[in-house]
Motif scaffolding. Structure first.
Motif, PDB file in Angstrom:
ATOM      1  N   ASN A 220       0.836  -1.199   0.000  1.00  0.00           N
ATOM      2  CA  ASN A 220       0.000   0.000   0.000  1.00  0.00           C
ATOM      3  C   ASN A 220       0.871   1.250   0.000  1.00  0.00           C
ATOM      4  N   ALA A 221       0.538   2.204  -0.850  1.00  0.00           N
ATOM      5  CA  ALA A 221       1.372   3.401  -1.027  1.00  0.00           C
ATOM      6  C   ALA A 221       1.567   4.160   0.277  1.00  0.00           C
ATOM      7  N   THR A 222       0.498   4.342   1.022  1.00  0.00           N
ATOM      8  CA  THR A 222       0.605   5.075   2.282  1.00  0.00           C
ATOM      9  C   THR A 222       1.455   4.327   3.296  1.00  0.00           C
ATOM     10  N   LYS A 223       1.240   3.014   3.372  1.00  0.00           N
ATOM     11  CA  LYS A 223       2.009   2.213   4.318  1.00  0.00           C
ATOM     12  C   LYS A 223       3.499   2.222   3.962  1.00  0.00           C
ATOM     13  N   ILE A 224       3.792   2.137   2.666  1.00  0.00           N
ATOM     14  CA  ILE A 224       5.191   2.149   2.233  1.00  0.00           C
ATOM     15  C   ILE A 224       5.827   3.499   2.536  1.00  0.00           C
ATOM     16  N   THR A 225       5.084   4.575   2.335  1.00  0.00           N
ATOM     17  CA  THR A 225       5.602   5.906   2.639  1.00  0.00           C
ATOM     18  C   THR A 225       5.945   6.028   4.124  1.00  0.00           C
ATOM     19  N   ARG A 226       5.083   5.502   4.973  1.00  0.00           N
ATOM     20  CA  ARG A 226       5.348   5.534   6.417  1.00  0.00           C
ATOM     21  C   ARG A 226       6.560   4.674   6.766  1.00  0.00           C
ATOM     22  N   LEU A 227       6.699   3.544   6.057  1.00  0.00           N
ATOM     23  CA  LEU A 227       7.855   2.677   6.287  1.00  0.00           C
ATOM     24  C   LEU A 227       9.152   3.402   5.927  1.00  0.00           C
ATOM     25  N   LEU A 228       9.137   4.094   4.800  1.00  0.00           N
ATOM     26  CA  LEU A 228      10.333   4.827   4.382  1.00  0.00           C
ATOM     27  C   LEU A 228      10.640   5.967   5.354  1.00  0.00           C
TER      28      LEU A 228
ATOM     29  N   LYS B  55      10.014   5.870   8.514  1.00  0.00           N
ATOM     30  CA  LYS B  55      10.602   5.198   9.666  1.00  0.00           C
ATOM     31  C   LYS B  55      12.077   4.908   9.431  1.00  0.00           C
ATOM     32  N   LYS B  56      12.412   4.441   8.215  1.00  0.00           N
ATOM     33  CA  LYS B  56      13.807   4.133   7.891  1.00  0.00           C
ATOM     34  C   LYS B  56      14.669   5.396   7.890  1.00  0.00           C
ATOM     35  N   LEU B  57      14.095   6.494   7.392  1.00  0.00           N
ATOM     36  CA  LEU B  57      14.833   7.763   7.423  1.00  0.00           C
ATOM     37  C   LEU B  57      15.123   8.183   8.864  1.00  0.00           C
ATOM     38  N   TYR B  58      14.115   8.018   9.709  1.00  0.00           N
ATOM     39  CA  TYR B  58      14.272   8.364  11.125  1.00  0.00           C
ATOM     40  C   TYR B  58      15.364   7.509  11.771  1.00  0.00           C
ATOM     41  N   GLN B  59      15.478   6.261  11.301  1.00  0.00           N
ATOM     42  CA  GLN B  59      16.479   5.342  11.839  1.00  0.00           C
ATOM     43  C   GLN B  59      17.844   5.530  11.163  1.00  0.00           C
TER      44      GLN B  59
ATOM     45  N   ILE C   6      15.782   0.604  -0.673  1.00  0.00           N
ATOM     46  CA  ILE C   6      14.777   0.274  -1.698  1.00  0.00           C
ATOM     47  C   ILE C   6      15.384  -0.539  -2.839  1.00  0.00           C
ATOM     48  N   ASN C   7      16.719  -0.469  -3.009  1.00  0.00           N
ATOM     49  CA  ASN C   7      17.378  -1.205  -4.085  1.00  0.00           C
ATOM     50  C   ASN C   7      17.832  -2.596  -3.686  1.00  0.00           C
ATOM     51  N   THR C   8      17.775  -2.905  -2.391  1.00  0.00           N
ATOM     52  CA  THR C   8      18.242  -4.218  -1.931  1.00  0.00           C
ATOM     53  C   THR C   8      17.173  -5.007  -1.168  1.00  0.00           C
TER      54      THR C   8
END
Length: 242
Positions: free
Chosen positions: A144-152, A154-158, A166-168
């Protein structure tokens, strides 16, 4: 229609609805029609939608059959009321199936081995915001686009390198990273529109309903229904004629 014909058709609809509610809800014959409507409204989206009308029509039925003069009814329904009651009766007793009406059969499903980058690109190019993900013909989740955006986010925050991530990372592994909050479900091809409405009503986080023949994760999807289809479902129910 003559007054007698209108009255009889109205009573027929009342009797059919009364029986259907009791059978569908496994209700005792001892409870009143109004109580049956109130109870059914908790689980049936169509009954809930027309709850007040159904109760009002029940009062009208009582005025018709409980007349002081058994040879003449003290109230006679007009033609519009009869037709509206018959429409509601059809919706309750023979509700339209999702696969025959709102179900989107022109949709995509993707393979679990695709990289997250490829899935994001596909979401952008296709315009689909929710895409079922399959592994060896089994549903494992929904991208889901929204869920993936939130996941990304989260990764930025981490402090994760997003480009590398996203490439691996495969979409399968990305789905494991998503917080599970029941934003999709699966059902069978016999699911009616009132059931679809109830599913969305019962789970405000629900974004996607996947329809398969028997409602199994191991079956190919027949179609999907999204939360964005709710207004169209209401329009179909408003204009439904059996």
């Amino acid at each position: 229609m003559t007054e007698a014909e209108r009255t009889q058709r109205f009573i027929n609809s009342y009797n059919t609805i009364d029986q259907a509610l009791r059978i569908q809800g496994d209700m005792s014959k001892s409870i009143s029609y109004t109580e049956a409507v109130r109870k059914a409204s908790r689980s049936n989206a169509i009954v809930r939608k027309y709850e007040d009308q159904l109760v009002d029509y029940g009062r009208l039925r009582n005025a018709i059959v409980h007349s002081a003069d058994s040879t003449q009814a003290i109230a006679v329904p007009n033609e519009n009321v009869v037709k509206e009651f018959e429409k509601i009766c059809s919706l309750i007793c023979s509700p339209p199936l999702a696969v025959d009406t709102i179900c989107n059969k022109n949709f995509a499903s993707l393979d679990y081995r695709l990289l997250l980058k490829e899935v994001i690109e596909y979401i952008y190019q296709s315009g689909y915001s929710s895409i079922p993900i399959y592994k060896h013909n089994m549903l494992i989740g929904v991208a889901n686009a929204t869920k993936i955006t939130r996941l990304l986010g989260k990764k930025l925050y981490q402090k994760v390198d997003i480009n590398e991530y996203i490439n691996t990372t495969t979409i399968e592994d990305a789905l494991k990273d998503l917080v599970e909050d029941n934003y999709y479900t699966i059902t069978n091809e016999k699911t009616t529109l009132d059931k679809i409405m109830s599913l969305f009503s019962e789970n405000r986080k629900l974004l996607l309903i996947i329809i398969t023949k028997n409602g199994s994760l191991l079956e190919k999807p027949i179609g999907i229904v999204t939360a964005g289809d709710i207004m169209e479902i209401n329009r179909i129910l408003e204009n439904y004629n059996i």
